[in-house]
Design an enzyme around this catalytic site. Structure first.
Site, PDB file in Angstrom:
ATOM      1  N   HIS A  88       0.838  -1.202   0.000  1.00 50.11           N
ATOM      2  CA  HIS A  88       0.000   0.000   0.000  1.00 50.11           C
ATOM      3  C   HIS A  88       0.874   1.253   0.000  1.00 50.11           C
ATOM      4  CE1 HIS A  88      -2.745   3.131   1.314  1.00 50.11           C
ATOM      5  NE2 HIS A  88      -3.688   2.379   0.785  1.00 50.11           N
ATOM      6  N   GLU A 157      -3.710   2.122  -7.378  1.00 53.04           N
ATOM      7  CA  GLU A 157      -4.127   3.287  -6.606  1.00 53.04           C
ATOM      8  C   GLU A 157      -3.125   4.416  -6.820  1.00 53.04           C
ATOM      9  OE1 GLU A 157      -6.493   2.014  -2.890  1.00 53.04           O
ATOM     10  OE2 GLU A 157      -4.420   1.623  -2.433  1.00 53.04           O
ATOM     11  N   SER A 193      -9.805   7.678  -3.661  1.00 51.91           N
ATOM     12  CA  SER A 193     -10.968   8.576  -3.641  1.00 51.91           C
ATOM     13  C   SER A 193     -12.224   7.989  -4.291  1.00 51.91           C
ATOM     14  CB  SER A 193     -10.611   9.934  -4.256  1.00 51.91           C
ATOM     15  OG  SER A 193      -9.692  10.607  -3.417  1.00 51.91           O
TER      16      SER A 193
HETATM   17  P1  PGA Z   1      -9.097   6.625  -0.130  1.00 51.67           P
HETATM   18  O1  PGA Z   1      -7.967   5.526   0.150  1.00 51.67           O
HETATM   19  O2  PGA Z   1     -10.303   5.865  -0.639  1.00 51.67           O
HETATM   20  O3  PGA Z   1      -9.340   7.292   1.192  1.00 51.67           O
HETATM   21  O4  PGA Z   1      -8.569   7.544  -1.166  1.00 51.67           O
HETATM   22  C1  PGA Z   1      -7.830   4.400  -0.660  1.00 51.67           C
HETATM   23  C2  PGA Z   1      -6.709   3.528  -0.184  1.00 51.67           C
HETATM   24  O5  PGA Z   1      -5.720   4.050   0.341  1.00 51.67           O
HETATM   25  O6  PGA Z   1      -6.770   2.294  -0.303  1.00 51.67           O
END
Ligand code: PGA
Length: 235
Positions: A88, A157, A193
């Site tokens: 992550h 991501e 997001s």
């Molecule tokens: P977020 O985070 O939906 O708050 O942008 C996603 C993630 O870090 O997996």
């Protein structure tokens, strides 16, 4: 599809239990068949049985040992946890995990048969330096990772989209997922997001096999509505 919630450092054990109770009720009452994964904070883990799968946000690549502040698979076995997030962006960029360490962690949990949600994503300056540089950056995040592992799920991501309310355009998400799907023959989730009000259009994109949601999933009703969206799409 796979609908996943990453609580990060949010919600207490009590709140997590309440969340799972409401989630299981919703899944049951609506006959939902999507794969639902939830990654609570470490101190909120327990043995959960139900349709939703509880996973862990991080663990050390060891059974047990002298790794202060970490847990190993001995602690995960206590709760029957067999699903883990690896790579992550916050582990990479806030906690300084290197690709080498991430790959070692991947190998360790792969050898134990864990389902691994492996995260990749580029920071803004990399995206702004053009598509070739961006793909090069993403490829480097796959170094040492066996992408043929049958229990691998990739989560794309973009770092600049995490927790910012910004997302790439739908066309950009679809294009990137399509490129990734040529090299990684596995499910690919989008994260960054995702909220209750944009989940459906993202889930509908080609080569998007699900979503990984952080802050947008902290309210169980919002997360449930995303699961319903996935169900309606029937991909
Ligand atoms: P977020 O985070 O939906 O708050 O942008 C996603 C993630 O870090 O997996």
């Amino acid at each position: 599809m796979i609908i996943a919630a990453n609580f990060k450092t949010n919600l207490t054990r009590y709140q997590t239990r309440e969340y799972f109770t409401a989630l299981e009720r919703f899944i049951h009452d609506n006959g939902l068949s999507q794969e639902v994964l939830v990654f609570p904070a470490m101190s909120s883990l327990y043995s959960h049985s139900g349709k939703a799968i509880m996973g862990v946000q991080n663990a050390y690549p060891a059974v047990n040992g002298a790794f202060t502040g970490e847990i190993g698979c001995e602690q995960l076995n206590e709760f029957g946890i067999k699903t883990i997030l690896i790579g992550h962006s916050e582990r990479r960029h806030v906690l300084g995990e290197t690709q080498e360490f991430i790959a070692a962690k991947y190998e360790f949990y792969k050898n134990l048969g864990y389902k691994i949600i492996y995260c990749i994503g580029e920071p803004l300056h990399v995206r702004e330096s053009g598509e070739e540089k961006m793909l090069e950056y993403l490829r480097a995040q796959l170094v040492g990772i066996d992408t043929a592992y049958e229990n691998l799920v990739i989560a794309y991501e973009p770092v600049w989209a995490i927790g910012t309310g910004l997302t790439p355009t739908l066309e950009e998400i679809e294009k990137l997922h399509t490129i990734l799907s040529l090299t990684c023959k596995t499910k690919i989730l989008y994260g960054g997001s995702v909220k209750a009000d944009n989940a459906k259009e993202i889930l509908a994109l080609e080569n998007v096999d699900g979503i990984l949601v952080g802050s947008g999933a902290l309210k169980v009703n919002d997360f449930c509505s995303m699961i319903s969206d996935a169900q309606k799409l029937n991909k």
